[in-house]
Write an enzyme that holds these catalytic residues in place. Structure first.
Site, PDB file in Angstrom:
ATOM      1  N   HIS A 223       0.836  -1.206   0.000  1.00 33.16           N
ATOM      2  CA  HIS A 223       0.000   0.000   0.000  1.00 33.16           C
ATOM      3  C   HIS A 223       0.869   1.254   0.000  1.00 33.16           C
ATOM      4  O   HIS A 223       1.820   1.368   0.787  1.00 33.16           O
ATOM      5  CB  HIS A 223      -0.900  -0.023   1.248  1.00 33.16           C
ATOM      6  CG  HIS A 223      -1.713   1.218   1.439  1.00 33.16           C
ATOM      7  ND1 HIS A 223      -2.617   1.669   0.498  1.00 33.16           N
ATOM      8  CD2 HIS A 223      -1.761   2.115   2.468  1.00 33.16           C
ATOM      9  CE1 HIS A 223      -3.187   2.779   0.947  1.00 33.16           C
ATOM     10  NE2 HIS A 223      -2.676   3.073   2.126  1.00 33.16           N
ATOM     11  N   CYS A 285      -4.117   3.358  -4.377  1.00 34.40           N
ATOM     12  CA  CYS A 285      -3.374   4.196  -3.426  1.00 34.40           C
ATOM     13  C   CYS A 285      -2.349   5.082  -4.129  1.00 34.40           C
ATOM     14  O   CYS A 285      -2.187   6.265  -3.788  1.00 34.40           O
ATOM     15  CB  CYS A 285      -2.702   3.331  -2.370  1.00 34.40           C
ATOM     16  SG  CYS A 285      -1.866   1.857  -3.008  1.00 34.40           S
TER      17      CYS A 285
END
Length: 340
Positions: A223, A285
């Protein structure tokens, strides 16, 4: 002939003839650009052919078409599909037995905006992978989690690689002197367990010191998040913008420890803005990191925390279709930097 040219391309005979000279008139281009923005398929086909030129005009036209395709420039609702289908037809012509070795079709045999748009329209998986190989070449993952396989190039749920994110964000910084953006990193080294953010901060401070708005793009394992150090009322602040589920306490503590190197004295001076914006932007992200850098570069003297919080809150009010469009268009805009 005059009626035919005018009805097909909105051009006079002299304007049409000028398209086949070295210098195309601005008047003719303006008329074509306007017609293309409104979705005129004949003019789209004509401009795609002009974009094949390997000169300033060809690059200008190719950029115009890609801006419409990626949503940077507003056009008719289906403009991206009309453009990429026209590019696909050209790609098919460029690969037949007669033209495949013709240098005039160079842009459809090497990384280019035209080739990327053609690839996005291809439904044949083997041909799609073949085009992706031409665009990407051999790429290697910086971390185990990075997806750099060519079959994923146009996937709407693909995680951005370090190199893609670096190319796009460095491109943004060149357009704005207000931000300094560092090369994307992992937070913790997978074998030594070193805090890489701490190391990058130490190196940056030793080399040039931190700018007034210093951005670090940090991968926590699978992430991306944005870490910003900035000055507010002569005091250094740290802002973490996380567009997925809340970070675990260990990860937060690693970030806080790194922030102390920049001069953050209290943990409450590290502001975590955490909202899940990715329900309709899967693995997005990196897209949000890119977009928030855009926002920060245009924010002027506004408080970055306010700017990013307002963006996140407003994004959650968008419809599913609007969020999905953000996903598609932002991915295209980001990858353009890797084509330059």
């Amino acid at each position: 002939m005059n009626i035919c040219v005018n009805s097909l391309y909105r051009l006079s005979i002299p304007q049409f003839h000028s398209l086949y000279t070295e210098e195309v008139s601005d008047e003719a281009l303006t008329l074509l650009f306007s017609a293309v923005e409104n979705g005129d398929q004949n003019c789209i086909d004509l401009l795609c052919n002009l974009a094949l030129r390997n000169d300033d005009l060809g690059h200008r036209v190719e950029k115009f078409l890609f801006d419409l395709f990626s949503g940077k420039r507003t056009g008719s609702s289906d403009i991206d599909k009309k453009i990429n289908q026209a590019c696909l037809v050209l790609h098919q012509i460029a690969n037949n037995d007669i033209t495949k070795d013709n240098t005039e079709w160079k842009k459809l045999h090497a990384p280019s905006r035209l080739l990327y748009m053609a690839g996005s329209a291809t439904t044949d998986l083997s041909k799609k992978i073949g085009i992706a190989h031409k665009i990407m070449g051999d790429q290697f993952a910086q971390t185990d989690q990075e997806q750099v396989g060519v079959e994923n190039l146009w996937c709407g749920a693909r995680m951005l690689s370090s190199d893609e994110l670096a190319a796009a964000t460095q491109g943004l910084v060149q357009e704005s002197p207000l931000l300094s953006v560092n090369y994307p990193i992992g937070l913790i080294h997978p074998t030594t367990k070193e805090n890489i953010l701490s190391t990058q901060l130490l190196e940056k401070i030793a080399q040039s010191g931190l700018s007034h708005n210093e951005v670090f793009l940090v991968n926590t394992g699978d992430h991306w998040l944005l870490c910003l150090f900035y000055k507010l009322a002569e005091k250094i602040k740290c802002l973490i913008f996380n567009t997925y589920y809340d970070l675990n306490e260990n990860t937060k503590q690693e970030i806080i420890e790194a922030a102390k190197i920049a001069g953050i004295s209290e943990s409450d001076e590290v502001n975590f803005i955490e909202m899940n914006l990715q329900n309709n932007v899967p693995n997005g992200c990196g897209l949000f990191c890119y977009h928030t850098i855009q926002l920060l570069s245009n924010a002027g003297q506004n408080d970055p925390a306010t700017t990013l919080r307002e963006f996140a809150e407003n994004f959650l009010t968008l419809s599913v279709e609007e969020q999905a469009l953000f996903n598609t268009q932002t991915r295209r805009q980001i990858y353009e930097y890797s084509l330059q």
